[in-house]
Design an enzyme around this catalytic site. Structure first.
Site, mmCIF file in Angstrom:
data_model
loop_
_atom_site.group_PDB
_atom_site.id
_atom_site.type_symbol
_atom_site.label_atom_id
_atom_site.label_comp_id
_atom_site.label_asym_id
_atom_site.label_seq_id
_atom_site.Cartn_x
_atom_site.Cartn_y
_atom_site.Cartn_z
ATOM 1 N N ASP A 91 0.837 -1.198 0.000
ATOM 2 C CA ASP A 91 0.000 0.000 0.000
ATOM 3 C C ASP A 91 0.877 1.255 0.000
ATOM 4 O O ASP A 91 1.977 1.245 0.540
ATOM 5 C CB ASP A 91 -0.891 -0.032 1.253
ATOM 6 C CG ASP A 91 -2.038 0.961 1.170
ATOM 7 O OD1 ASP A 91 -2.277 1.522 0.080
ATOM 8 O OD2 ASP A 91 -2.689 1.188 2.204
ATOM 9 N N HIS B 11 2.746 3.321 -9.016
ATOM 10 C CA HIS B 11 2.619 1.872 -9.236
ATOM 11 C C HIS B 11 3.874 1.331 -9.929
ATOM 12 O O HIS B 11 4.317 0.213 -9.646
ATOM 13 C CB HIS B 11 1.384 1.557 -10.080
ATOM 14 C CG HIS B 11 0.095 1.892 -9.385
ATOM 15 N ND1 HIS B 11 -0.151 1.554 -8.075
ATOM 16 C CD2 HIS B 11 -1.022 2.543 -9.810
ATOM 17 C CE1 HIS B 11 -1.362 1.977 -7.724
ATOM 18 N NE2 HIS B 11 -1.910 2.582 -8.768
ATOM 19 N N LEU C 64 11.004 -21.271 -4.156
ATOM 20 C CA LEU C 64 10.156 -20.232 -3.557
ATOM 21 C C LEU C 64 8.874 -20.191 -4.381
ATOM 22 O O LEU C 64 8.925 -20.234 -5.606
ATOM 23 C CB LEU C 64 10.868 -18.868 -3.647
ATOM 24 C CG LEU C 64 10.004 -17.615 -3.420
ATOM 25 C CD1 LEU C 64 9.536 -17.522 -1.974
ATOM 26 C CD2 LEU C 64 10.781 -16.336 -3.788
#
Ligand code: FPP
Length: 251
Positions: free
Chosen positions: A18, A35, A129
């Site tokens: 955020d 972004h 991962l």
């Protein structure tokens, strides 16, 4: 990694990313620039997670609620996501990172989704991962879908209502084959869960930092992991019980 105990790493870290908009505003840039800088943090935390040896990293990239944003911003986010899938593909394959999607496909532009699916397919066999990208995801929606699937199986005679337990419900979620998150990180100071992994974070440690997502890179990630290691996880037990368990020889 300095100051980290490799024996006590969280197996699964989930992040609510955020603050991209605020980061851009502070610099008099438009939200999309925020972004774009945020995508660079996504790349950085994936690299760090791989380097440290985490098993699961879940990133909340687009929620069901995010469809309410201006159309132009939504379009820009999908274009950015497509660029990310293209540019990161070789790195994911070279580092043997398995990519997965959590959420629904409806609404995601088809061409973007097709490239994402190809990356998921081509990395499905890796086991170093796992990076779960939560895209068009909502926690309540996920639980409702799980309940619905179970109910349909009851109707078909495959299941009985009394078979429903927390474990069974968990097995109908998108995270069925993963451990629950041990640590949830949220950037930009907001103290909310925002419909993220509602079922799975029952016992997770929460780490909230004022750092805005585009500024959250390796040093901030490692600090969150250090803070996690300083905490005592009790799972409803007392500190004394936990100390006794630690002293008891393994059975
Ligand atoms: C929240 O910041 C961020 C989002 C809703 C989108 C997350 C997207 C990225 C991190 C970049 C692209 C993702 C990938 C996987 C490449 P906000 O816009 O709500 O910030 P604000 O609260 O300051 O306005």
């Amino acid at each position: 990694m300095e100051g980290l105990d490799p024996e006590r790493l969280p197996r699964h870290v989930a992040i609510i990313m955020d603050g991209n908009g605020r980061w851009a505003k502070k610099r008099l840039l438009n939200r999309v620039a925020g972004h774009e800088a945020g995508a660079e943090s996504v790349r950085a935390v994936i690299e760090t997670a791989r380097k440290i040896g985490l098993s699961y990293l879940t990133l909340y990239a687009f929620s069901k609620e995010n469809w309410q944003r201006p159309e132009k911003e939504i379009q820009a986010l999908w274009q950015l996501f497509r660029r990310f899938v293209r540019s990161e593909r070789p790195r994911m394959i070279e580092n043997e990172i398995r990519v997965r999607h959590m959420g629904d496909s409806d609404g995601i532009p088809q061409d973007v989704y097709a490239e994402f699916q190809a990356l998921i397919r081509d990395t499905a066999h890796f086991d170093k991962l796992t990076v779960n990208l939560a895209l068009n995801y909502g926690g309540r929606h996920e639980i409702a879908q799980a309940a619905r699937r179970f109910a349909e199986e009851v109707r078909a005679g495959l299941r009985a209502p009394e078979e429903m337990t927390p474990e069974v419900l968990g097995s109908y979620l998108m995270t069925a084959d993963m451990p629950d998150p041990d640590l949830v990180i949220r950037t930009s100071g907001e103290c909310r869960v925002s419909n993220f992994l509602l079922w799975q974070i029952a016992y997770a440690e929460l780490y909230i930092t004022d750092t805005l997502w585009p500024d959250f890179r390796e040093a901030e990630f490692v600090e969150a992991l250090r803070e996690y290691q300083r905490r005592e996880r009790r799972f409803g037990k007392t500190s004394e019980q936990l100390s006794e368990e630690r002293l008891a020889p393994p059975v």
